[in-house]
Design an enzyme around this catalytic site. Structure first.
Site: not given
Ligand code: PAF
Length: 289
Positions: A45, A159
């Site tokens: 992140h 993802d």
């Molecule tokens: O990837 C994630 O953490 C979630 O799927 C997101 C994009 C924040 C949507 O809730």
């Protein structure tokens, strides 16, 4: 001893407060990047926050554990929630603002609107094993984009299918935002960083770390001309023998359309895996090059 938090980003919980901040920045001609998250932040992140800082003047991180993208029996209740820890990490990366809306803000009483991305992008891979997942993601991401109205929104390639689904919905709805994908962050042994790695025991972690190695080996075999289905079947056997409890999928698909590929093309194929260790589901993907 209390830890000092320098320039901790403010936390706003309503679209109105959020718009006040965004409005001031827009009036000053400052660009903005949104990094949507569900919290439990890790280096993956934070790398997206750094990408945001490189691309825009202001970075907003949203933290919201979205109930509609979890299926029955999945980990919505137990998903780690650690706002103060997340805030410290965001402070150290120079994030400007945290949007942490309440569930009733995102899903008001009587909420009846959702966003569905149909077609091949959602009818494969995670879309099959988690049938409501992408509608939940598409709905919440649309709301976050509408509330924030950023210039850029950034999502991790971990993802990868989600990233393609979001690109599709932004194109289809004509939302004025540029979508950027950030590269997968891995630990020193190549394990893709994920908030769900925290569920794994030491023994399971050691097994989890073999996933990327087997995927790399398989990608290289496919690139070297081994028949795709043969390479994938071999890899499944290796993973099961290596201690994974179940393979949800292990597939080679086109990187843009996610259509199955039966032969490696010109750098377009990508390998996708979802595997179980106990009840923990791990995903990973990488190019076949
Ligand atoms: O990837 C994630 O953490 C979630 O799927 C997101 C994009 C924040 C949507 O809730």
């Amino acid at each position: 001893m209390m830890s000092m938090m320098t320039n901790a980003p403010a936390i706003v919980t309503t679209p109105e407060e959020l718009r006040r901040h965004m409005g001031r920045w827009k009036a000053a001609g400052e660009t903005s990047a949104l990094v949507p998250t569900m919290g439990a932040l890790h280096e993956g992140h934070l790398s997206l926050v750094r990408l945001g800082r490189a691309e825009a003047r202001r970075v907003i991180a949203s933290i919201f554990v979205n109930p509609t993208q979890f299926g029955p029996g999945e980990d919505y209740e137990s998903y780690p929630r650690q706002m103060e820890d997340d805030r410290q990490k965001l402070a150290s990366e120079g994030c400007d603002l945290i949007y942490a809306p309440r569930a009733q803000t995102m899903y008001p009483e009587g909420a009846a609107t959702s966003v569905h991305v149909d077609g091949p992008l959602t009818q494969c891979l995670c879309g099959l094993s988690r049938p409501h997942h992408f509608a939940g993601v598409a709905t919440i991401v649309t709301k976050l984009l509408v509330h924030t109205a950023p210039d850029i929104a950034i999502f991790g390639e971990k993802d990868y299918q989600q990233l393609q689904v979001i690109r599709r919905l932004v194109t289809d709805l004509g939302l004025p935002v540029r979508i950027l994908g950030g590269p997968i962050m891995r630990d020193e042994e190549g394990l893709a960083l994920s908030s769900r790695n925290a569920y794994l025991s030491e023994e399971q972690l050691a097994i989890a770390r073999s996933l990327n190695k087997e995927m790399r080996r398989t990608a290289a075999r496919i690139a070297g001309g081994v028949d795709i289905s043969e390479a994938l079947e071999d890899a499944e056997q290796v993973l099961l023998r290596g201690g994974f409890d179940r393979i949800d999928y292990l597939e080679a698909r086109d990187a843009a359309t996610l259509e199955p590929v039966s032969r490696p093309g010109k750098g377009q194929a990508r390998l996708f895996a979802a595997v179980f260790l106990g009840s923990t589901r791990l995903i990973d993907n990488m190019p076949v090059a």
